[in-house]
Write a protein that holds these residues in place. Structure first.
Motif, PDB file in Angstrom:
ATOM      1  N   MET A   1      -1.530  13.389 -14.391  1.00 56.21           N
ATOM      2  CA  MET A   1      -0.338  12.663 -13.982  1.00 56.21           C
ATOM      3  C   MET A   1       0.814  13.143 -14.856  1.00 56.21           C
ATOM      4  SD  MET A   1       0.394   8.562 -13.861  1.00 56.21           S
ATOM      5  CE  MET A   1       0.258   8.246 -15.598  1.00 56.21           C
ATOM      6  N   GLN A   2       1.939  13.389 -14.223  1.00 57.24           N
ATOM      7  CA  GLN A   2       3.145  13.773 -14.938  1.00 57.24           C
ATOM      8  C   GLN A   2       4.234  12.761 -14.655  1.00 57.24           C
ATOM      9  OE1 GLN A   2       3.544  17.735 -13.225  1.00 57.24           O
ATOM     10  NE2 GLN A   2       3.558  18.520 -15.323  1.00 57.24           N
ATOM     11  N   ARG A   8       7.108  10.318 -10.724  1.00 56.30           N
ATOM     12  CA  ARG A   8       5.752  10.599 -11.190  1.00 56.30           C
ATOM     13  C   ARG A   8       5.067  11.516 -10.191  1.00 56.30           C
ATOM     14  NH1 ARG A   8       2.797   5.277 -11.796  1.00 56.30           N
ATOM     15  NH2 ARG A   8       4.007   5.203 -13.691  1.00 56.30           N
ATOM     16  N   THR A   9       4.323  12.473 -10.683  1.00 57.04           N
ATOM     17  CA  THR A   9       3.541  13.367  -9.848  1.00 57.04           C
ATOM     18  C   THR A   9       2.073  13.078 -10.084  1.00 57.04           C
ATOM     19  OG1 THR A   9       5.231  15.090  -9.989  1.00 57.04           O
ATOM     20  CG2 THR A   9       3.019  15.786  -9.326  1.00 57.04           C
ATOM     21  N   LEU A  10       1.349  12.807  -9.010  1.00 57.97           N
ATOM     22  CA  LEU A  10      -0.072  12.526  -9.086  1.00 57.97           C
ATOM     23  C   LEU A  10      -0.848  13.665  -8.453  1.00 57.97           C
ATOM     24  CD1 LEU A  10      -0.068   8.836  -7.791  1.00 57.97           C
ATOM     25  CD2 LEU A  10      -0.183   9.586 -10.161  1.00 57.97           C
ATOM     26  N   THR A  11      -1.930  14.042  -9.077  1.00 59.80           N
ATOM     27  CA  THR A  11      -2.858  14.993  -8.489  1.00 59.80           C
ATOM     28  C   THR A  11      -4.167  14.251  -8.324  1.00 59.80           C
ATOM     29  OG1 THR A  11      -1.766  16.807  -9.643  1.00 59.80           O
ATOM     30  CG2 THR A  11      -3.972  17.234  -8.762  1.00 59.80           C
ATOM     31  N   VAL A  12      -4.647  14.203  -7.081  1.00 61.92           N
ATOM     32  CA  VAL A  12      -5.822  13.401  -6.777  1.00 61.92           C
ATOM     33  C   VAL A  12      -6.848  14.263  -6.059  1.00 61.92           C
ATOM     34  CG1 VAL A  12      -6.649  11.391  -5.496  1.00 61.92           C
ATOM     35  CG2 VAL A  12      -4.393  11.343  -6.550  1.00 61.92           C
ATOM     36  N   ARG A  71      -1.302  -0.936   4.500  1.00 63.40           N
ATOM     37  CA  ARG A  71       0.001  -0.923   3.828  1.00 63.40           C
ATOM     38  C   ARG A  71      -0.129  -0.389   2.403  1.00 63.40           C
ATOM     39  NH1 ARG A  71       4.651   0.675   3.252  1.00 63.40           N
ATOM     40  NH2 ARG A  71       6.165  -0.675   2.257  1.00 63.40           N
ATOM     41  N   GLY A  72      -1.176  -0.820   1.714  1.00 64.33           N
ATOM     42  CA  GLY A  72      -1.377  -0.360   0.343  1.00 64.33           C
ATOM     43  C   GLY A  72      -1.569   1.143   0.255  1.00 64.33           C
ATOM     44  N   VAL A  73      -2.347   1.697   1.171  1.00 65.54           N
ATOM     45  CA  VAL A  73      -2.555   3.140   1.187  1.00 65.54           C
ATOM     46  C   VAL A  73      -1.239   3.862   1.460  1.00 65.54           C
ATOM     47  CG1 VAL A  73      -3.674   5.011   2.478  1.00 65.54           C
ATOM     48  CG2 VAL A  73      -4.997   3.020   1.779  1.00 65.54           C
ATOM     49  N   SER A  74      -0.395   3.266   2.263  1.00 68.00           N
ATOM     50  CA  SER A  74       0.868   3.927   2.613  1.00 68.00           C
ATOM     51  C   SER A  74       1.769   4.121   1.392  1.00 68.00           C
ATOM     52  CB  SER A  74       1.610   3.148   3.703  1.00 68.00           C
ATOM     53  OG  SER A  74       2.241   1.996   3.182  1.00 68.00           O
ATOM     54  N   PHE A  75       1.593   3.294   0.371  1.00 72.88           N
ATOM     55  CA  PHE A  75       2.398   3.454  -0.839  1.00 72.88           C
ATOM     56  C   PHE A  75       2.076   4.749  -1.567  1.00 72.88           C
ATOM     57  CE2 PHE A  75       2.506  -1.354  -0.790  1.00 72.88           C
ATOM     58  CZ  PHE A  75       3.837  -1.434  -0.417  1.00 72.88           C
ATOM     59  N   ARG A  76       0.872   5.264  -1.384  1.00 75.77           N
ATOM     60  CA  ARG A  76       0.449   6.484  -2.065  1.00 75.77           C
ATOM     61  C   ARG A  76       0.355   7.683  -1.127  1.00 75.77           C
ATOM     62  NH1 ARG A  76       1.151   6.331  -7.472  1.00 75.77           N
ATOM     63  NH2 ARG A  76       0.341   4.387  -8.285  1.00 75.77           N
TER      64      ARG A  76
END
Length: 161
Positions: A1-2, A8-12, A71-76
């Motif tokens: 995470m940066q 913020r940049t996430l790598t998943v 909805r929660g998934v849509s945030f990410r």
């Protein structure tokens, strides 16, 4: 995470396999549908009616939960929420709330039909959303197996009314 001043940049890394916890939390909540349908058929009378009501309320709660999950998934979701995610969330919410209202108005058949529509929608749309990156990848494998349990149980419940 940066983290930086702009965001913020996430790598998943997301596995395609269904995580063991999702198996337990995915199929465990399907058991009350089966139990409720069986109880409605076996018990009949007042106890059967109570089983119908509780099963329909359980189904509405689960469908409303799925609305929140969407909805929660849509945030990410990369690039932000998509129109399909928001439309699906609204559809599941309306169907779940409609089922609650139908139970309150003693319209069990209407409630069952709304729930059946909602769970069929989840079974069809979640695998599509998973392939498009709008839901976890494992939904493509889990939902087509999980949702028919609720649908068949609700159809049995509907036939008992």
């Amino acid at each position: 995470m940066q983290d930086d001043a702009t965001g913020r940049t996430l790598t998943v890394h997301e596995p395609r396999a269904v995580p063991w916890l999702s198996v337990a939390l995915g199929f465990g909540p399907m058991l009350p549908f089966v139990a409720g349908a069986l109880a409605a058929w076996v018990l009949g009378g007042d106890l059967g009616r109570i089983a119908v009501t509780l099963t329909l309320l359980w189904g509405a709660a689960i469908l409303l939960f799925f609305s929140g999950v969407r909805r929660g998934v849509s945030f990410r979701t990369e690039g932000g929420a998509t129109a399909a995610q928001i439309a699906t969330m609204i559809a599941l919410f309306v169907l779940g709330l409609g089922a609650v209202l139908a139970v309150a108005l003693v319209r069990e058949a209407a409630a069952a039909l709304l729930l059946i529509a909602g769970f069929v929608l989840v079974a069809v749309l979640d695998p599509i959303a998973a392939r498009r990156g709008e839901a976890p990848l494992f939904f493509a494998r889990l939902r087509p197996i999980q949702m028919p349990i609720a649908v068949v149980s609700l159809v049995a419940l509907l036939a008992c009314l």
